[in-house]
Design an enzyme around this catalytic site. Structure first.
Site, PDB file in Angstrom:
ATOM      1  N   ASP A 429      40.476  38.313  41.913  1.00 33.46           N
ATOM      2  CA  ASP A 429      41.095  36.983  41.888  1.00 33.46           C
ATOM      3  C   ASP A 429      41.356  36.534  43.320  1.00 33.46           C
ATOM      4  OD1 ASP A 429      42.374  34.713  40.896  1.00 33.46           O
ATOM      5  OD2 ASP A 429      44.290  35.726  40.611  1.00 33.46           O
ATOM      6  N   GLU A 432      38.694  32.825  46.918  1.00 34.47           N
ATOM      7  CA  GLU A 432      38.027  31.628  47.449  1.00 34.47           C
ATOM      8  C   GLU A 432      37.795  31.678  48.970  1.00 34.47           C
ATOM      9  OE1 GLU A 432      39.139  31.359  43.664  1.00 34.47           O
ATOM     10  OE2 GLU A 432      40.660  31.505  45.215  1.00 34.47           O
ATOM     11  N   ASP A 555      42.832  29.083  36.207  1.00 40.40           N
ATOM     12  CA  ASP A 555      44.211  28.883  35.771  1.00 40.40           C
ATOM     13  C   ASP A 555      44.360  27.555  35.025  1.00 40.40           C
ATOM     14  OD1 ASP A 555      44.793  31.270  36.945  1.00 40.40           O
ATOM     15  OD2 ASP A 555      45.626  30.419  38.760  1.00 40.40           O
TER      16      ASP A 555
END
Length: 865
Positions: A429, A432, A555
């Site tokens: 997770d 990015e 999310d």
């Protein structure tokens, strides 16, 4: 996105922020001179040419390059590769280690391929046309090429009201809008997955579907970009605006939609085959307070008789959110190992989250990384620091040659089967990469303190009650609720002027960070479990990521519109981007779900390839067993999913070997039916199962499209003749989902469901035949050991039904002895048989004819039904 420190302007509206200083504002792009063609050299498989600036430079966002190199290659008869670069190819291009190029041996012929490249000399423009019809598929003529130091512009004409799909990641409609629409590609942390915004991943591939055929266009470029779809005065266009790199384009001829998907897979890579158990139901929550919460969730699923295949733990298990640590009080090693042992003893699995952001603290993982010099660095050589869950954090440089061995060693030690947390898969997770620190982040320590990172933990407690099947629990202390709100700042990341190992800049490679972490994690998991398929679920992806990982859709929120958006998002990844192991957070991540929303989502989630319930720490708990209606929906839908699991597994295997999508939008199956083009609240699972969920709150009816085809109600077997129009289905219980089997297909079912996929594999098969109007049907079945990368023996068969006889032919090597898997056919059902002389409601009644058998799949067989 942070501001750039280099002298440039980001043309694209990345995130919420534009950046820095314009070098020299010039004329609009349409007024630029473009280029003229010189020095053309043609071969049987393509051409090369020089492009020379055709007039006064525009210098809109940087300096116009005076000369360029054009390379056109007919890679095959269905693919053309067009590449425009600086003459010496010194500009940044996506590294081959991240995106390996397909076989460079050109096999297509310029004179006979399915699509053709032609060009105009001055100003330069080019056209890709379908050779059989002359139809222009991509046409830049009349739109000058702009190629500057930090700005590339390429514009193509489109048909009026075009059907364009792809260009993810986004939560917009599956068929993209074509009026004043901009699709930005730039990875960012995107809490709430807002529409009309860039999200976590980047897939610059689109399908252009026309009644005359489908083609695809892929731009291999990892720089930030805007792709604009516009219609002005009835004329539609698509325009690339890119902040760097080169124009590296692949054109796919199709002409069928599935053919385009397969042709793109030849370039992006075939998706990884996932373990059989990975298709089971998964449970997670951000906010499990301690090991006790995790144990209770496992126990409660068992008590509720809802199959649970895999238990997940979010970052709660870490000490102060430090990666590769356990909280010694809330998740002590002995308790975590006991949970994992329990799961493994019951043929269940365990997965935890691992983030790239590493605490800037004196602890072994950080110290070893510092010794290996693998942390991203500032220009002065100091370690680049941001703020993430552990507070002040540093980030691995995936391009550094020491990072792979470092990551593998951390996995080997922390996830040791003998002494650590023996995970079966891993969840990555925040890649990015995300950072919560406000630009310019000159004082990350102060920023971390202001944002209260790491978040405060609730007090340590003793077990408040007895937990089913977990000895040593039982105490009267009541559980408290989480009081710390999760902070999400959606536009923060590492600085784009950071230089990676080897001289690559974050400006160019930002969109690759998540996929590079995926690749490195894949190797780490493979090293600790040699020979076994890694199950890795990631958040950030780039084109080609499906070769190694699956993807969850981020999310989302517990809202009905997010429930609906999840279908288009799932279709994008599975059918366009070649990442079939995909699904949303069932019942929603943020906010509070309702019983009816969660019940509907449990049914829909059962038809996500990746099926997981997951929500946030500030939301109410939403485990399926908490509401009677949701529990009933989960039991019913998992029962159907598990009985169909070998059908799903077979479809996933097919995509892993040739790119045929596991999920299909309706237009893939009915490409000439214009009614199907905008549909994104229904989909086809595999090639046979039409899924049509109820999409409105508190409704027990839904308007669905039934194509002009023979269909069968999944639940009753009743034959239905679709008329190519919308129909309203009514009286749909909140714990059910409308399903139809498309005529002409054969589906392998397990005879009954089970509590785990290991138990499920012991069930014999029922083969369900859904004939078309000619009374014929076909299908396939693939069986292997479910976990190995390389299979020693498989069953891989085709099934054909004609004239009342079912024939099964193919490979029959897998016997199932090792894990008790059944390869036996118990019965064959044929849908739609008619009872002569019996009428009902003015028409002949359909019935399901079933015959019992007891036949093992060890050789070609034939059944008469």
């Amino acid at each position: 996105m942070p501001f750039l420190t280099r002298s440039a302007v980001i043309l694209v509206s990345i995130g919420f922020v534009l950046a820095t200083t314009v070098i020299r504002p010039g004329a609009p792009a349409n007024s630029c001179p473009g280029y003229r063609v010189t020095s053309v050299k043609e071969t049987t498989t393509g051409l090369t040419a020089k492009l020379q600036l055709a007039g006064t430079a525009c210098n809109i966002y940087g300096r116009d390059l005076e000369s360029l190199k054009l390379q056109v290659t007919y890679d095959s008869n269905s693919r053309i590769h067009v590449k425009i670069t600086d003459p010496d190819e010194r500009r940044y291009q996506v590294p081959g280690e991240v995106f390996p190029r397909p076989d460079r041996t050109a096999t297509g012929l310029a004179k006979s391929s399915d699509i053709a490249f032609t060009y105009a000399s001055s100003p330069f423009g080019f056209t890709i046309s379908r050779r059989s019809t002359g139809e222009k598929l991509f046409d830049t003529t009349g739109n000058p090429l702009v190629f500057e130091s930090q700005y590339l512009r390429l514009k193509t004409s489109l048909p009026t009201d075009p059907n364009i799909y792809g260009l993810g990641e986004h939560t917009d409609s599956f068929r993209l809008p074509n009026v004043n629409y901009t699709r930005t590609l730039w990875s960012r942390d995107s809490y709430g997955i807002p529409q009309n915004s860039n999200l976590y991943g980047n897939h610059p591939i689109y399908f252009d579907h026309r009644k005359s055929g489908t083609h695809g266009v892929f731009l291999l470029n990892s720089n930030g970009m805007d792709i604009k779809l516009e219609t002005v005065n009835g004329r539609s266009s698509l325009e690339y605006n890119v902040i760097g790199g080169v124009l590296d384009l692949y054109f796919f001829a199709g002409p069928k939609p599935v053919a385009v998907a397969k042709q793109y897979a030849e370039v992006a890579g075939l998706p990884a085959m996932m373990p059989y158990w990975g298709l089971g139901f998964h449970q997670c929550r951000y906010g499990y307070r301690d090991w006790i919460d995790v144990a209770e969730a496992i126990a409660n699923y068992s008590i509720a008789e809802i199959p649970l295949e895999t238990m997940w733990t979010d970052i709660d298990y870490m000490y102060n959110r430090w990666v590769f640590t356990l909280d010694p009080e809330r998740f002590p090693l002995d308790k975590v190992r006991k949970i994992v042992d329990y799961l493994h003893e019951h043929d269940q699995h365990y997965i935890v989250m691992v983030d790239p952001a590493t605490a800037y603290q004196n602890y072994p993982t950080f110290n070893r990384g510092e010794a290996d010099a693998i942390w991203l660095k500032e220009a002065d050589g100091s370690i680049h620091k941001g703020v993430v869950w552990p507070g002040v954090a540093v980030f691995p440089d995936w391009f550094h040659p020491n990072t792979g061995p470092f990551w593998t060693a951390e996995f080997a030690e922390f996830f040791s089967a003998n002494a650590g947390v023996d995970i079966d898969g891993v969840w990555i997770d925040m890649n990015e990469p995300a950072s919560f620190c406000n630009y310019p982040c000159k004082d990350p320590e102060a920023d971390a303190a202001k944002q209260k990172m790491p978040p405060q933990r609730l007090p340590v407690r003793e077990p408040p009650r007895y937990t089913h099947r977990f000895p040593g629990t039982g105490n009267a202390i009541l559980a408290a609720q989480s009081a710390e709100r999760r902070v999400r700042l959606s536009d923060r990341t590492v600085h784009t002027d950071i230089m990676h190992y080897g001289g690559l800049s974050e400006y160019d490679t930002h969109n690759l960070y998540g996929t590079m972490m995926s690749d490195t994690t894949y190797e780490a998991m493979l090293a600790r479990r040699p020979g076994l398929r890694p199950l890795i679920i990631t958040r950030s992806t780039f084109a080609g990521a499906g070769k190694r990982v699956g993807k969850w859709l981020g999310d989302n929120l517990s809202q009905w519109d997010h429930y609906r958006w999840s279908i288009a998002g799932m279709l994008g990844f599975a059918s366009i981007y070649q990442i079939p192991m995909v699904g949303s957070d069932v019942c929603g991540f943020g906010g509070n779900t309702t019983e009816t929303l969660c019940a509907r989502w449990a049914s829909l989630g059962a038809f996500n390839p990746f099926f997981r319930n997951h929500n946030g720490d500030t939301s109410i708990s939403q485990e399926f067993y908490l509401w009677p209606l949701v529990a009933s929906s989960a039991r019913k839908s998992i029962n159907i999913r598990y009985r169909l699991l070998d059908y799903i597994y077979t479809a996933m295997h097919r995509q892993s070997i040739d790119g045929t999508p596991l999920l299909n939008p309706l237009f893939f199956k009915y490409p000439k039916d214009t009614n199907t083009y905008p549909i994104d609240t229904q989909f086809i699972y595999g090639n046979a199962l039409l899924v049509s969920p109820v999409t409105e709150e508190n409704s027990t009816s839904v308007e669905v499209y039934l194509p002009k085809d023979t269909l069968y109600d999944f639940h009753t077997g009743k034959k239905i003749q679709g008329e190519g129009k919308n129909v309203t289905l009514t009286d749909i219980l909140f714990d059910e989902i409308p399903l139809h089997i498309l005529g002409g297909n054969i589906l392998p079912f397990r005879s009954s469901s089970a509590r785990t996929t290991a138990e499920l594999r012991t069930r014999p098969f029922t083969i369900v035949v859904a004939p078309d109007e000619r009374g014929e049907a076909s299908g396939s079945l693939y069986i292997d050991d479910g976990v190995s990368l390389q299979q020693k023996a498989v069953i891989d068969v085709t099934m054909e039904f004609k004239n009342g006889r079912l024939r099964i032919k193919g490979k029959f090597g897998f016997k199932g002895e090792g894990d008790g898997a059944s390869v036996k056919i118990e019965s064959v059902k044929v849908l739609g048989k008619k009872r002569e002389g019996v009428k009902g409601d003015g028409e002949e009644e359909a019935e399901v004819v079933e015959k019992k058998f007891d036949v093992k799949l060890v050789r070609d067989v034939e059944f008469e039904v």
